[in-house]
Scaffold this active site. Structure first.
Site, PDB file in Angstrom:
ATOM      1  N   HIS A 179       0.832  -1.210   0.000  1.00 56.77           N
ATOM      2  CA  HIS A 179       0.000   0.000   0.000  1.00 56.77           C
ATOM      3  C   HIS A 179       0.858   1.248   0.000  1.00 56.77           C
ATOM      4  CE1 HIS A 179       0.700  -0.814   4.319  1.00 56.77           C
ATOM      5  NE2 HIS A 179       0.745   0.498   4.451  1.00 56.77           N
ATOM      6  N   GLU A 231      -7.934   3.938   9.322  1.00 59.46           N
ATOM      7  CA  GLU A 231      -7.537   3.869   7.919  1.00 59.46           C
ATOM      8  C   GLU A 231      -8.651   3.301   7.051  1.00 59.46           C
ATOM      9  OE1 GLU A 231      -4.201   0.994   8.290  1.00 59.46           O
ATOM     10  OE2 GLU A 231      -5.419  -0.201   6.930  1.00 59.46           O
ATOM     11  N   GLN A 281      -3.983   3.617   0.968  1.00 68.56           N
ATOM     12  CA  GLN A 281      -4.370   3.603   2.384  1.00 68.56           C
ATOM     13  C   GLN A 281      -4.484   5.046   2.872  1.00 68.56           C
ATOM     14  OE1 GLN A 281      -1.228   2.801   5.365  1.00 68.56           O
ATOM     15  NE2 GLN A 281      -2.411   1.005   5.930  1.00 68.56           N
ATOM     16  N   HIS A 331       3.965   7.011   4.004  1.00 69.47           N
ATOM     17  CA  HIS A 331       4.880   5.867   3.920  1.00 69.47           C
ATOM     18  C   HIS A 331       4.501   4.962   2.756  1.00 69.47           C
ATOM     19  CE1 HIS A 331       1.583   4.152   6.391  1.00 69.47           C
ATOM     20  NE2 HIS A 331       1.878   3.015   5.794  1.00 69.47           N
ATOM     21  N   GLU A 387       7.417   0.618   5.356  1.00 69.99           N
ATOM     22  CA  GLU A 387       6.727  -0.361   6.195  1.00 69.99           C
ATOM     23  C   GLU A 387       6.821  -1.709   5.489  1.00 69.99           C
ATOM     24  OE1 GLU A 387       2.548   0.378   6.515  1.00 69.99           O
ATOM     25  OE2 GLU A 387       2.253  -1.067   8.121  1.00 69.99           O
TER      26      GLU A 387
END
Ligand code: CO
Length: 133
Positions: free
Chosen positions: A8, A44, A55, A79, A129
């Site tokens: 994502h 989210e 996301q 991110h 992430e």
């Protein structure tokens, strides 16, 4: 380690409902998941992009990582989440390469995933992430 997919792209937003509506209308795509992840201090919403997701992330309060991100620079990409088969092995590899980790071990992500954040420095300012299904 194998990065098997982009899981994502995390986008920090101030008003989750307004952002969801804008993404829905602009892309004509429906959200497929909504979850509050207390551990990360966010609510989210996920929109599907192939086997990946957009996301949208709204902070649960100002004193959370996303809350501080918004206060500092406003809305935008927060991110990038990369999918891996074996999160702990990936963290071992990064550690061995001297890459600073935010999370030394996996923690709960959304959709029942296990995730870990890696410091943005090595990745040229991008918070990374790792996501294991
Ligand atoms: Co994420």
């Amino acid at each position: 380690m194998a990065l098997t997919d982009v899981d994502h792209i995390g986008i920090a937003v101030t008003d989750l409902e307004a952002a969801v509506e804008h993404y829905r209308r602009a892309f004509g795509v429906e959200p497929v998941h909504r979850e509050t992840v207390e551990d990360q201090g966010v609510e989210e919403v996920l929109f599907p992009v192939g086997s990946s997701y957009i996301q949208l992330l709204a902070p649960l309060g100002p004193d959370t990582p996303v809350g501080r991100f918004l206060a500092k620079g406003g809305e935008g990409i927060h991110h990038v989440g990369y999918r891996v088969d074996d999160l702990e092995a990936a963290l071992d590899r990064l550690r061995a390469e001297g890459v600073p980790l935010v999370d030394e071990t996996g923690r709960p992500g959304s959709r029942g995933t296990t995730v870990a954040f890696v410091h943005p420095k090595v990745f040229r300012g991008v918070l990374v992430e790792l996501v294991q299904e």
